[in-house]
Design an enzyme around this catalytic site. Structure first.
Site, PDB file in Angstrom:
ATOM      1  N   GLU A  95      -0.870  -2.150  12.966  1.00 56.64           N
ATOM      2  CA  GLU A  95      -0.101  -1.748  13.928  1.00 56.64           C
ATOM      3  C   GLU A  95      -0.666  -1.847  15.435  1.00 56.64           C
ATOM      4  O   GLU A  95      -1.551  -1.591  15.852  1.00 56.64           O
ATOM      5  CB  GLU A  95       0.288  -0.283  13.954  1.00 56.64           C
ATOM      6  CG  GLU A  95       1.350   0.343  14.503  1.00 56.64           C
ATOM      7  CD  GLU A  95       1.821   1.741  13.767  1.00 56.64           C
ATOM      8  OE1 GLU A  95       2.806   2.264  14.294  1.00 56.64           O
ATOM      9  OE2 GLU A  95       1.034   2.304  12.927  1.00 56.64           O
ATOM     10  N   ARG A 127      -5.438   5.814   1.028  1.00 59.44           N
ATOM     11  CA  ARG A 127      -4.621   4.653   1.192  1.00 59.44           C
ATOM     12  C   ARG A 127      -4.856   3.655  -0.010  1.00 59.44           C
ATOM     13  O   ARG A 127      -5.933   2.953  -0.089  1.00 59.44           O
ATOM     14  CB  ARG A 127      -5.023   3.858   2.543  1.00 59.44           C
ATOM     15  CG  ARG A 127      -4.195   4.548   3.754  1.00 59.44           C
ATOM     16  CD  ARG A 127      -2.807   4.294   3.816  1.00 59.44           C
ATOM     17  NE  ARG A 127      -2.052   5.120   4.963  1.00 59.44           N
ATOM     18  CZ  ARG A 127      -2.027   4.536   6.183  1.00 59.44           C
ATOM     19  NH1 ARG A 127      -2.244   3.308   6.185  1.00 59.44           N
ATOM     20  NH2 ARG A 127      -1.388   5.329   6.947  1.00 59.44           N
ATOM     21  N   CYS A 134       1.975  11.038   9.409  1.00 58.59           N
ATOM     22  CA  CYS A 134       2.852  10.245  10.317  1.00 58.59           C
ATOM     23  C   CYS A 134       4.183  10.520   9.582  1.00 58.59           C
ATOM     24  O   CYS A 134       4.589  10.015   8.341  1.00 58.59           O
ATOM     25  CB  CYS A 134       2.583   8.980  10.686  1.00 58.59           C
ATOM     26  SG  CYS A 134       3.704   8.106  11.673  1.00 58.59           S
ATOM     27  N   ARG A 172       0.876  -1.131  -0.052  1.00 55.01           N
ATOM     28  CA  ARG A 172       0.199   0.051   0.137  1.00 55.01           C
ATOM     29  C   ARG A 172       0.840   1.309  -0.154  1.00 55.01           C
ATOM     30  O   ARG A 172       1.975   1.203   0.525  1.00 55.01           O
ATOM     31  CB  ARG A 172      -1.090  -0.139   1.288  1.00 55.01           C
ATOM     32  CG  ARG A 172      -0.226  -0.066   2.593  1.00 55.01           C
ATOM     33  CD  ARG A 172       0.216   1.286   3.235  1.00 55.01           C
ATOM     34  NE  ARG A 172       0.354   1.243   4.383  1.00 55.01           N
ATOM     35  CZ  ARG A 172       1.113   2.481   4.978  1.00 55.01           C
ATOM     36  NH1 ARG A 172       1.684   3.562   4.352  1.00 55.01           N
ATOM     37  NH2 ARG A 172       1.428   2.434   6.332  1.00 55.01           N
ATOM     38  N   GLU A 226      -6.258   7.333   7.967  1.00 54.25           N
ATOM     39  CA  GLU A 226      -5.029   8.183   8.521  1.00 54.25           C
ATOM     40  C   GLU A 226      -4.379   9.247   7.472  1.00 54.25           C
ATOM     41  O   GLU A 226      -3.955  10.340   7.886  1.00 54.25           O
ATOM     42  CB  GLU A 226      -3.971   7.044   8.912  1.00 54.25           C
ATOM     43  CG  GLU A 226      -2.988   7.950   9.688  1.00 54.25           C
ATOM     44  CD  GLU A 226      -1.718   6.927  10.145  1.00 54.25           C
ATOM     45  OE1 GLU A 226      -0.585   7.219  10.090  1.00 54.25           O
ATOM     46  OE2 GLU A 226      -2.015   5.658  10.454  1.00 54.25           O
ATOM     47  N   THR A 257       6.859   8.895   9.686  1.00 53.95           N
ATOM     48  CA  THR A 257       7.433   7.700   9.460  1.00 53.95           C
ATOM     49  C   THR A 257       7.054   7.237   7.896  1.00 53.95           C
ATOM     50  O   THR A 257       7.703   6.354   7.445  1.00 53.95           O
ATOM     51  CB  THR A 257       6.986   6.356  10.267  1.00 53.95           C
ATOM     52  OG1 THR A 257       5.490   6.466  10.263  1.00 53.95           O
ATOM     53  CG2 THR A 257       7.246   6.818  11.599  1.00 53.95           C
ATOM     54  N   ARG A 299       4.843  -6.714  12.695  1.00 55.11           N
ATOM     55  CA  ARG A 299       3.473  -6.313  13.494  1.00 55.11           C
ATOM     56  C   ARG A 299       2.650  -7.609  13.584  1.00 55.11           C
ATOM     57  O   ARG A 299       2.754  -8.589  13.030  1.00 55.11           O
ATOM     58  CB  ARG A 299       2.702  -5.360  12.570  1.00 55.11           C
ATOM     59  CG  ARG A 299       3.390  -3.981  12.340  1.00 55.11           C
ATOM     60  CD  ARG A 299       2.385  -3.294  11.547  1.00 55.11           C
ATOM     61  NE  ARG A 299       2.937  -1.890  11.230  1.00 55.11           N
ATOM     62  CZ  ARG A 299       2.192  -0.937  10.593  1.00 55.11           C
ATOM     63  NH1 ARG A 299       1.238  -0.929  10.021  1.00 55.11           N
ATOM     64  NH2 ARG A 299       2.753   0.578  10.635  1.00 55.11           N
ATOM     65  N   ARG A 321       4.215   0.759   2.122  1.00 56.06           N
ATOM     66  CA  ARG A 321       4.418  -0.321   2.933  1.00 56.06           C
ATOM     67  C   ARG A 321       4.109  -1.720   2.287  1.00 56.06           C
ATOM     68  O   ARG A 321       3.019  -1.971   2.030  1.00 56.06           O
ATOM     69  CB  ARG A 321       3.527  -0.210   4.279  1.00 56.06           C
ATOM     70  CG  ARG A 321       3.744  -1.108   5.270  1.00 56.06           C
ATOM     71  CD  ARG A 321       3.080  -1.112   6.705  1.00 56.06           C
ATOM     72  NE  ARG A 321       3.555  -2.065   7.582  1.00 56.06           N
ATOM     73  CZ  ARG A 321       2.724  -3.155   7.658  1.00 56.06           C
ATOM     74  NH1 ARG A 321       1.784  -3.589   6.896  1.00 56.06           N
ATOM     75  NH2 ARG A 321       3.080  -4.157   8.605  1.00 56.06           N
TER      76      ARG A 321
END
Length: 578
Positions: free
Chosen positions: A522, A433, A480, A330, A429, A482, A517, A489
Site C-alpha cells: 500500500e 497476518r 483498520c 492473506r 498491523e 477496511t 497497488r 486480501r
C-alpha cells in the site's frame, strides 16, 4: 430507559461488559409513559430497574472507598403484575438457592466493587471489608433483605406468594408462617421528587466523570483542520455533530477519539484516515466508524450481517500465466481481549506473541516451519528473510501516527513453512497476518492451503483459552475498518503496462470492485507496469465470494490489456463498457 442500566464509578472493562450483558438479556423498556409527570428528559439516574411499572433507583454516594448503595423507590401507576418468586424465612431472611441473606444490617456499607444480578429478584452484591455483602429487592423496588452476608439456609423454607393490585401497595402473604408484610414503598410528593431527581443528577454527573468512556463534555474547539486537498473518508464523515458525539468517549482499554483520528489528521493524503485501538472502538465510536464502513464497504449498514465461507472447491476459473506473475492471499486475525495494534499495551503484545508462537508450533504437514523473532534474529536469518522478501519493516507513516509502531521490534516476528508458501506475521498491523502464496496463478490451491492454516492456528489459540475477535456484524475485527469482515486480501502481481496507463484504469478497478497497488504494498508505486491487484471489499461477502471477485476482475483487466496491445483489433471487455 432500558430495563436494567447500572453506571458505577471506576468500573473496569469487566464490569462494563457485565452491565451490557444484563441490559441485553432483560426486556427492553425504551420509554416510560409517565413518571408522575415530573421526570424531565434531562433527568439522570445512576441505575434503575423498570419492571411491572415501578422504578427502583440505586444511587451511589461519593466516589472514594466510603461510597455506599442507597436504594430509593418511586411509585408509578401500572396495570401489570410483577414477576416474582421470592422465598422468605420466618426470621425475615431471603433465600437465594441454598443460601440465605441475613436481614441484619451493616451501617453505611462501603464497597470496592458492585455486582448486580437480575433473576427472580434484583440482587446487589459488594465487598465489605473482605466480606461479600448482599441486598435484595423485588421487582417493585422494595427491599426484601439486607444489606448483610449470606448464611446457610434452613432445610425447609415456606413459599411466598405476592399479589399486586393497581394503585395499592403490594402485600406479601406467607403460608404456614406468622403473618408478615413487606414494608410499603414510600410515596413522594412532587416537591420531594424534584429534589430526589436533582440529587441524582448531581451524583451521576460526578460519577460519569470517573467512568471509563467519559472524558468530559466535548466542545468543537478540538475539531481537526483538514486541507482542501484532503479527500479521506475521515474528512468526509467527521461532521461537527459526529465529532461532538464521539470526542469525549474513551474505550475500556483507554483508547480515545483523538487516537482514532490522529493518523488521518497527520497524513491528509490518507484514503481512510481512522484506526481502531481495540474491539470496543467500533461500538464506542460507532457514529464515525459506521459511516466509514458503509461508504467503503459498498453500502454496508449497521444492521447487516457478515458471512464466512472458506470452501475452496467453490472457486471457478483460472488466470493467464503469461500475465500473472504470482498469487498471494492473506487474512488478518486478532485475539479478543488483547487490543489492536494502535492501542495494544506492551503486556498485551507480549501475550499475543506467546499465544501465536505456541499455536504455530502445533501445525502439521506442509504447514510446518520455524518462527523468527525480529528482536532476537541472527544476521544470517535477517539476510535470508530479506532475500525472500518475507521480512516486514516498521510500519509506514500512517501506522506510525496511529501508534502501531510502539516498542518496535519487541514481540514481533515471522513464521514460514519449509516450502516458503505459508507465512504468519506476528504483531504487524494486526496481531496475525496469515499468508498463503506461490508463483503463478493457482488461486484455488493457494486458497485451500490458507484455509487449513487458519484452522490450525485457531485451534492453538483456543487451546490457550482465547478466541479470535469476531462478531456477526463486523466479522473478524481489525485495526483498520477496511479490513473488517473477512480480513482477506486476495491479490496477484499482474503485468498491465498498457491498462495501467489508460486514464480510466482506476475507474475500471473501482467498477470491478478491485484495488490496485504498487508491487511493494500500500502507498507504493508500480514497477515496469506490474501491479498488485486485489479485492477491495472485505465485509458482507464470504471469503469464497471475494476470491471469485478477484479472479473474475483480473480476467477482465487482462482482457483489456490484450485489447490495448492489439491497438483495438481485440475489443475491450464488455464489462468495462457498461
Amino acid at each position: 430507559f432500558v430495563s436494567v442500566m447500572f453506571s458505577l464509578a471506576r468500573f473496569g472493562a469487566v464490569a462494563a461488559r457485565r452491565t451490557a450483558t444484563v441490559c441485553r438479556t432483560q426486556p427492553a423498556v425504551r420509554q416510560m409513559a409517565s413518571f408522575k409527570q415530573s421526570m424531565t428528559k434531562n433527568a439522570k439516574v445512576v441505575g434503575g430497574v423498570v419492571i411491572g411499572g415501578a422504578l427502583a433507583i440505586f444511587a451511589v454516594d461519593g466516589l472514594d472507598h466510603d461510597k455506599h448503595a442507597a436504594p430509593l423507590v418511586l411509585d408509578q401507576e401500572t396495570n401489570e403484575e410483577p414477576n416474582t418468586g421470592t422465598t422468605l424465612t420466618s426470621s425475615g431472611s431471603v433465600v437465594i438457592g441454598d443460601l440465605r441473606v441475613s436481614t441484619s444490617t451493616i451501617p453505611t456499607p462501603s464497597y470496592d466493587n458492585l455486582d448486580v444480578d437480575v433473576n427472580e429478584n434484583i440482587v446487589l452484591k459488594w465487598n465489605q471489608e473482605g466480606q461479600d455483602v448482599y441486598q435484595v429487592f423485588n421487582f417493585n423496588g422494595e427491599c426484601l433483605a439486607g444489606p448483610g452476608p449470606l448464611t446457610a439456609a434452613e432445610e425447609t423454607v415456606p413459599e411466598v406468594e405476592v399479589e399486586v393490585e393497581v394503585d395499592s401497595t403490594p402485600e406479601v402473604v406467607a403460608e404456614h408462617v406468622p403473618e408478615t408484610t413487606t414494608p410499603s414503598a414510600p410515596t413522594i410528593d412532587d416537591e420531594k421528587l424534584q429534589e430526589v431527581i436533582a440529587q441524582l443528577q448531581d451524583r451521576v454527573s460526578a460519577i460519569e466523570a470517573a467512568l471509563p468512556g467519559y472524558a468530559g463534555d466535548a466542545t468543537i474547539d478540538g475539531f481537526p483542520n483538514f486541507k482542501s486537498t484532503c479527500s479521506s473518508l475521515l474528512k468526509k464523515h467527521l461532521s461537527h455533530e459526529v465529532y461532538l458525539e464521539c470526542a469525549s468517549r474513551v474505550t475500556p482499554n483507554g483508547f480515545t477519539f483523538e487516537n482514532v483520528v490522529q493518523s488521518g489528521v497527520d497524513n491528509q493524503d490518507s484514503g481512510v484516515g481512522c484506526y481502531a485501538g481495540d474491539e470496543e472502538s467500533y461500538t464506542v465510536f460507532a457514529p464515525l466508524f459506521d459511516r466509514v464502513i458503509k461508504d467503503y464497504h459498498n453500502g454496508y449498514l449497521p444492521t447487516d450481517k457478515h458471512v464466512s465461507d472458506m470452501d475452496a472447491s467453490k472457486l471457478n476459473g483460472s488466470l493467464d500465466p503469461n500475465y500473472v506473475i504470482s498469487t498471494r492471499i492473506r487474512v488478518g486475525r486478532n485475539i479478543r481481549g488483547l487490543g489492536l495494534s494502535p492501542g495494544i499495551s506492551r503486556a498485551q503484545r507480549r501475550k499475543t506473541e506467546q499465544i501465536l508462537v505456541a499455536a504455530l508450533a502445533t501445525v502439521e504437514g506442509d504447514l510446518q516451519g520455524k518462527y523468527y523473532s525480529l528482536a532476537n534474529m541472527s544476521e544470517e536469518d535477517r539476510k535470508q528473510l530479506v532475500a525472500d522478501h518475507f521480512l516486514f519493516k516498521k510500519g509506514d507513516r500512517f501506522l506510525q501516527s496511529a501508534g502501531a509502531n510502539r516498542d518496535w521490534p519487541e514481540s514481533r516476528g515471522i513464521f514460514h513453512n519449509n516450502e516458503k508458501t505459508f507465512l504468519v506475521w506476528v504483531n504487524e498491523e494486526d496481531q496475525a497476518r496469515i499468508i498463503s502464496m506461490e508463483k503463478g496463478g493457482d488461486v484455488k490451491g493457494i486458497f485451500e492451503r490458507l484455509s487449513r492454516g487458519i484452522a490450525s492456528i485457531e485451534n492453538g489459540v483456543k487451546a490457550a483459552g482465547y478466541e479470535y475477535a469476531y462478531n456477526d456484524h463486523l466479522g473478524y475485527i481489525h485495526s483498520c475498518p477496511t479490513n473488517c469482515g473477512t480480513g482477506m486480501r486476495a491479490s496477484v502481481h499482474v503485468k498491465l503496462p498498457h491498462v495501467s496507463k489508460h486514464p480510466d484504469f482506476k475507474a475500471w478497478c473501482e467498477k470491478l470492485r478491485l484495488q490496485p497497488r504498487g508491487i511493494h504494498g500500500e502507498h507504493s508505486e508500480s514497477v515496469g507496469g506490474v501491479y498488485d491487484i486485489s479485492n477491495k471489499e472485505r465485509l458482507g461477502k464470504s471469503e469464497v465470494e471475494l476470491v471469485q471477485t478477484m479472479i473474475d476482475g483480473v480476467k477482465v483487466l487482462i482482457g483489456a490489456e490484450k485489447s490495448l496491445e492489439s491497438k483495438g483489433e481485440i475489443p475491450l471487455p464488455s464489462q468495462l463498457l457498461q
